[in-house]
Structure formats: C-alpha cells, structure tokens
Write a protein that holds these residues in place. Structure first.
Motif, short mmCIF file in Angstrom:
data_model
loop_
_atom_site.label_atom_id
_atom_site.label_comp_id
_atom_site.label_asym_id
_atom_site.label_seq_id
_atom_site.Cartn_x
_atom_site.Cartn_y
_atom_site.Cartn_z
N PHE A 147 46.67 48.54 38.64
CA PHE A 147 46.45 47.38 37.77
C PHE A 147 47.03 46.12 38.38
CE2 PHE A 147 46.85 44.65 34.10
CZ PHE A 147 45.71 44.94 33.38
N ASP A 148 48.26 46.24 38.92
CA ASP A 148 48.89 45.07 39.52
C ASP A 148 48.17 44.58 40.77
OD1 ASP A 148 50.79 44.75 37.58
OD2 ASP A 148 52.32 45.95 38.60
N ASP A 152 49.14 56.57 35.92
CA ASP A 152 48.66 55.67 34.86
C ASP A 152 47.91 54.46 35.40
OD1 ASP A 152 50.02 57.33 33.02
OD2 ASP A 152 51.89 56.29 33.51
N GLY A 168 44.90 44.80 41.03
CA GLY A 168 43.58 44.34 40.61
C GLY A 168 42.49 45.36 40.86
N VAL A 169 42.89 46.64 40.95
CA VAL A 169 41.91 47.72 41.13
C VAL A 169 41.07 47.85 39.87
CG1 VAL A 169 41.63 50.22 41.38
CG2 VAL A 169 43.35 49.02 42.74
N TYR A 170 39.73 47.91 40.02
CA TYR A 170 38.91 48.12 38.83
C TYR A 170 37.94 49.28 39.00
CZ TYR A 170 35.59 45.10 41.30
OH TYR A 170 34.74 44.54 42.23
N GLY A 171 38.17 50.05 40.04
CA GLY A 171 37.35 51.25 40.25
C GLY A 171 37.84 51.94 41.50
N LEU A 207 34.25 41.87 43.09
CA LEU A 207 34.96 40.65 42.71
C LEU A 207 35.74 40.12 43.90
CD1 LEU A 207 36.43 41.51 39.21
CD2 LEU A 207 34.21 40.63 39.83
N ALA A 225 41.80 38.78 44.09
CA ALA A 225 42.68 37.78 43.50
C ALA A 225 44.04 37.76 44.20
CB ALA A 225 42.85 38.05 42.01
N ARG A 226 44.45 38.90 44.73
CA ARG A 226 45.77 39.00 45.36
C ARG A 226 45.77 38.65 46.84
NH1 ARG A 226 50.15 39.33 41.89
NH2 ARG A 226 50.12 41.18 40.58
N TYR A 279 44.74 57.55 42.35
CA TYR A 279 44.62 56.67 41.19
C TYR A 279 44.14 57.44 39.96
CZ TYR A 279 42.76 52.57 38.62
OH TYR A 279 42.47 51.60 37.69
N LYS A 280 44.96 57.48 38.92
CA LYS A 280 44.58 58.10 37.63
C LYS A 280 44.00 59.49 37.83
CE LYS A 280 43.70 54.02 34.87
NZ LYS A 280 42.75 53.43 33.93
N ARG A 309 49.27 52.16 37.21
CA ARG A 309 50.22 51.04 37.08
C ARG A 309 50.13 50.09 38.28
NH1 ARG A 309 51.66 48.33 33.44
NH2 ARG A 309 51.46 46.70 34.97
#
Lengths: 181, 179
Positions: free
Chosen positions: A136-137, A131, A139-142, A36, A39-40, A105-106, A133
């Motif tokens: 997410f802010d 978590d 925009g990490v999706y993997g 993607l 976005a940031r 991450y997680k 957190r």
C-alpha cells in the motif's frame, strides 16, 4: 484567409486521427494504458518492518533492500501473470545476475513457499507482506508489479504487469545502467 | 440570416424531446451505481467522522478500476483504501490529509478533481478554450454570410432614402398614427 475557416474541421479531424494513431502505436508496442504513473518515483522506498517469507521470526527493513540496484518484484500465488513472468525472472537472476527481491503480496505463506520449491526461486529473499502494508505504501494496486530501485534505495520507476525480454531491454536495463552509480 | 418561423419551434420541440428521453436515463445510471455501494461495518466515534468517511470514499477513485470510486468498488485495493480512510479519520486527519496520503501513493489518478498544474492545464482549460473558439468561428462565419447576402440582395432600400424622403415618410407615418 476566408477559405481557411472551412478547412478547420478537416484540420481538427487530422489532429484527432494523429492522436489516436499515437495511442494505437503505444498500445501495439505493449504499453499498458491502464498503468498508473509511479507516484513514488524519485523517492526513497518507504520504511517498513515485515517478516521474511521463509522464517516468520526474521524481520526485514528498508535497509535490507538498499545497497545495490535491485528489482523489487510484487508477486503472489493467486496471480496468474506472476506464473507467466516467473521463468524470465529466473533468467534475469541466474544469467544476468540481477538482484531481485520478492514482495510476497497478500498471500498464504505455505502456498508461497511450496511455489518457490516447485518453480525454483529467483529471489535473493522474500518479504512476507500478508496484509499488503508495504504494498500500500508503495502504491501497489495489483500483481505483478516490479519496482526498479537504485543503490541508494530510490525508486526509479515501476513496471505494472509481466516483465519479459522487451520490458527488460527497453525499460528496466537502461534505468539500472543509467543509475548504477 | 433569416430564421424560418416554422423551423424554430420544431427545433425547440425536438431538443425538448431529446432531453426528455436522455435525462431519465442519466438519472437512472447515476442511481444504479449507488445501488452497488459496498457495505462495511466500520465504527466511528461520532456522526461527523461517519459523514467524513462517506464523503471521502465517494471522492476517491479506485486505482484498479476503470472509473469507480472506492465506495462502489469491490476490488481488494479499494477495500484497503477504505480501511486506510477509516484508520486516518480515527486519527483525526482532515479530508485534505487523507487525499494527500492517497495521492502520495497512487498519484493524481485517485482524485476525480485533479489539482491545477502544468500537466493538467489541458484538462482544466481545454474544453473552455475549444468552446470559445467554436463560438468565435460560428459568429464570424454567420457575420460573413449575412454580409454576403446583403451584397447579393443589393443595397438596403431604407438606406437609399434621402433626408427629404425620410422626413416625408416620417410625416406620413405620424399622420397615420393620429387617425
């Protein structure tokens, strides 16, 4: 003029083949078409307060990242590609002196710590994002994902997937050099 | 352009047959994606918030998936997004606020209906422009074909009647009507 209309389908076909070829070329060059947009990009890294991976009592904030050009590398022990890119991160840190900060991450704290002991540690320090957190802010999706951040803490871009020689030379290095300021 | 009187009903029949075959399949497909919806036990203050949650989780797209909304996806990121949606609704945020929050992090990809700006003009207007172009091309081509056919058939006999002949013809037709 009258004849021109009959060649329209052919012209359209040529255009579509051209577009297709362009995409194929990008894929062959290793572009992840599923990645993607960032976005940031162009914005400062979001504020956060999270514990260190090594020491649950120590806290990191955004101020700890700002100050010099940095790669913020999102990784986890559950992520097979992270293992693949690990040797190259070591090379970047040791041979090229790149400042890499880890965003664990997680993950499970203990497994992450033993991973770093086993495979060596390319990170200046690691933020423990249990978590997801901060992830997410951002925009990490993997994982892995690598955020390229300048000295002012502004996100220049990110790379989704493994960082290797090619990615470093073609994407990350020019960005860092252009914005070293 | 003359239409074959037999061919028209046959074409219409084929089109209907095709529709009858495709439509149930499409409905089935729509229905099957719903069957996989993830069930989570979030609590809401009222039904309005629950409704808002359901609506938002169906309109936000999972960033990790090919094309699934976050309600249908089992990806961890989709679960995180549902959690955030729930949290934001609890804070009394509107749908637009929640969507903006997600777009800020994951980009326009997460909305199925992208906003109208320079980068999405093609998406919004492309199909319409192509359809109009197609219609114009078909119309001009058929107009040209009609004209050409007329030229080949020679001048229209009707237009070769002189004024006097036309009057005579009209009179004959009137007489016939009276009988």
């Amino acid at each position: 003029m009258k004849r021109a209309v009959y060649f329209l389908p052919l012209a359209l076909a040529v255009v579509f083949v051209g577009i297709f070829a362009l995409y194929m070329q990008q894929i062959n060059e290793g572009k992840d078409i599923k990645a993607l947009e960032t976005a940031r990009a162009g914005k400062t890294i979001p504020e956060f307060q999270l514990p260190a991976l090594k020491d649950a009592d120590a806290q990191f904030t955004r101020e700890d990242i700002i100050g010099q050009p940095t790669l913020l590398n999102v990784w986890a022990t559950w992520c097979p590609s992270c293992k693949v890119e690990h040797p190259y991160l070591m090379k970047l840190a040791k041979e090229k002196g790149v400042r890499i900060i880890g965003l664990n991450y997680k993950d499970d704290r203990q497994s992450a710590l033993s991973w770093l002991e086993k495979y060596d540690n390319p990170y200046q320090f690691n933020i423990f994002d249990k978590d997801g957190r901060l992830g997410f802010d951002l925009g990490v999706y993997g994982a892995p994902e690598t955020y390229i951040i300048n000295a002012q803490g502004i996100i220049l871009d990110r790379h989704v997937g493994v960082v290797d020689e090619k990615v470093w030379e073609q994407k990350i290095k020019p960005l860092l050099e252009g914005n070293a300021g | 352009m003359k239409l074959d009187p037999v061919a028209v009903p046959r074409q219409a029949y084929l089109a209907q047959l095709l529709l009858a075959l495709i439509l149930p399949g499409m409905l089935l497909l729509l229905d099957s994606t719903r069957a996989f919806a993830v069930i989570e036990t979030y609590e809401f203050e009222d039904d309005g918030q629950r409704q808002q949650y359901l609506e938002l989780s169906e309109t936000l797209r999972c960033p990790k998936c090919q094309n699934q909304n976050i309600a249908d996806s089992n990806a961890p990121i989709a679960a995180d997004m549902r959690k955030e949606v729930h949290r934001l609704i609890g804070e009394g945020k509107s749908n637009d606020d929640v969507v903006d929050f997600m777009v800020e992090r994951f980009g326009e990809f997460v909305v199925y209906k992208p906003k109208l700006d320079a980068s999405t003009y093609m998406l919004w207007f492309g199909p319409g422009v192509i359809a109009i172009l197609g219609i114009i091309i078909v119309l001009t081509m058929s107009a040209k074909a009609r004209k050409k056919k007329q030229q080949q058939d020679g001048p229209d006999p009707e237009s070769t009647l002189s004024v006097a002949e036309q009057q005579k013809l009209n009179a004959l037709l009137r007489d016939q009507d009276r009988d």
